[in-house]
Design a protein around this motif. Structure first.
Motif: not given
Length: 365
Positions: A299-322
């Motif tokens: 896994i990578t950080m990009s992979g972790e974020f991709t998995n969360l985007v796919e599972a929970f429909d996150l947007g850029l605002d959510d990724l910035q918050w995290l």
């Protein structure tokens, strides 16, 4: 949905990444040959990578940790430690990480001729060499092992190297049967020295482990912390009731160093979609996203974020918050954290939202 390419370009902050869990497979094979380590199941880098992944995905923390015998086995020399530290910094920077805290257990690398200070010097040399060629800030956290008796020594050496880039003290290893309170003298030393503390707690053991880490050991952050959900009740009507510990953790804004992929592999969650990170994010806990062990979990950080985007429909605002959550929670000096948030993280996310680079959903935001 945000593309993986866009996620790769997004700035990221990583607080929980183990040095001995993130080696390149090729490096493991080459170091084994150079150092005479003969314990590898195969010398083929591709097959070796698959072996680590297969070992990690057996559903328990204890089995997950078995693969570390090999990565530790090949890093018992100064040159090996310098190399893997440098490569870790390079790999994180190439994945878009702008700030990282890499942790490791110095005592595990003293089975040869190295003393604890030699180990710290070698790792920090490698970190500094990696930073010299990449746009990234990297700090180091020293871990003691729950099952060993050297925690006070580790706290001492961590504090001793604080001016060279060591920013915190941690304790790691199997939780069940090895409470952090067995190492109170080490935590008290760190507290007396005004040194930062994070504790692996609530990864495979329940709220009691979290409570001890906070109330007895002075933890500022929780390594994983996903078992805090055992103190949260969601009723059939969708109402949420927080127990005293869960309420305390949220009220105090105690950061959770969550590692979704690793947690699935160790049995802490059945899948990314069922990981408690979504509930905790919705409840506004100080959630951060981390890789834990990049080699073991592939896994990578990009992979972790991709998995969360796919599972929970996150947007850029959510990724910035995290990401901002993580930067706020870092053990780096406050002024430097603020600079990274205001001058690096927020502007780069703003640039990604531009219509020329963002998808329709994010352009509309």
């Amino acid at each position: 949905m945000i593309s993986h390419d866009l996620i790769e370009r997004a700035p990221k902050v990583l607080l929980h990444d183990h040095l001995d869990g993130g080696l390149r497979p090729q490096t493991v094979a080459e170091l084994a040959d150079e150092t005479g380590y003969d314990g590898l199941p195969t010398s083929d880098p591709h097959d070796l990578a698959q072996h680590f992944v297969d070992t990690a995905r057996r559903g328990s923390l204890e089995e997950y940790l078995e693969g570390f015998a090999h990565t530790v086995g090949v890093t018992q020399t100064r040159e090996a430690l310098q190399r893997v530290a440098r490569e870790a910094v390079e790999d994180l920077a190439d994945d878009g990480v702008v700030y990282a805290e890499i942790r490791f257990a110095p005592e595990l690398h003293t089975m040869g001729d190295l003393e604890l200070d030699d180990v710290l010097e070698a790792v920090l040399d490698g970190v500094h060499a990696g930073q010299a060629t990449r746009d990234i800030t990297v700090a180091v956290i020293c871990c003691a092992m729950r099952t060993a008796a050297r925690s006070y020594e580790i706290a001492e050496v961590a504090v001793r190297w604080r001016e060279q880039g060591v920013v915190g003290f941690d304790i790691a290893g199997a939780e069940a049967g090895f409470p952090p309170t067995q190492h109170l003298d080490a935590f008290q030393l760190a507290l007396r020295e005004c040194f930062h503390i994070t504790v692996h707690a609530g990864e495979s053991f329940g709220p009691r482990s979290i409570w001890e880490a906070l109330q007895w050991c002075g933890a500022e952050r929780l390594g994983h912390g996903l078992r805090i959900v055992d103190d949260i009740t969601v009723t059939d009507d969708g109402d949420v009731e927080l127990g005293r510990l869960a309420g305390y953790v949220r009220d105090r804004r105690i950061p959770l160093e969550m590692c979704p992929t690793s947690n699935v592999h160790t049995g802490g969650a059945r899948s990314i979609a069922e990981h408690p990170i979504q509930l905790l994010r919705q409840l506004r806990y100080r959630v951060t996203v981390n890789t834990d062990n990049r080699l073991m979990s592939d896994i990578t950080m990009s992979g972790e974020f991709t998995n969360l985007v796919e599972a929970f429909d996150l947007g850029l605002d959510d990724l910035q918050w995290l990401t901002v959550n993580a930067m706020k929670s870092a053990f780096w000096p406050f002024d430097d954290r603020l600079r990274l948030i205001e001058d690096v993280i927020k502007p780069r996310y703003a640039a990604l939202r531009e219509p020329a680079t963002a998808g329709p959903r994010d352009a509309a935001r």
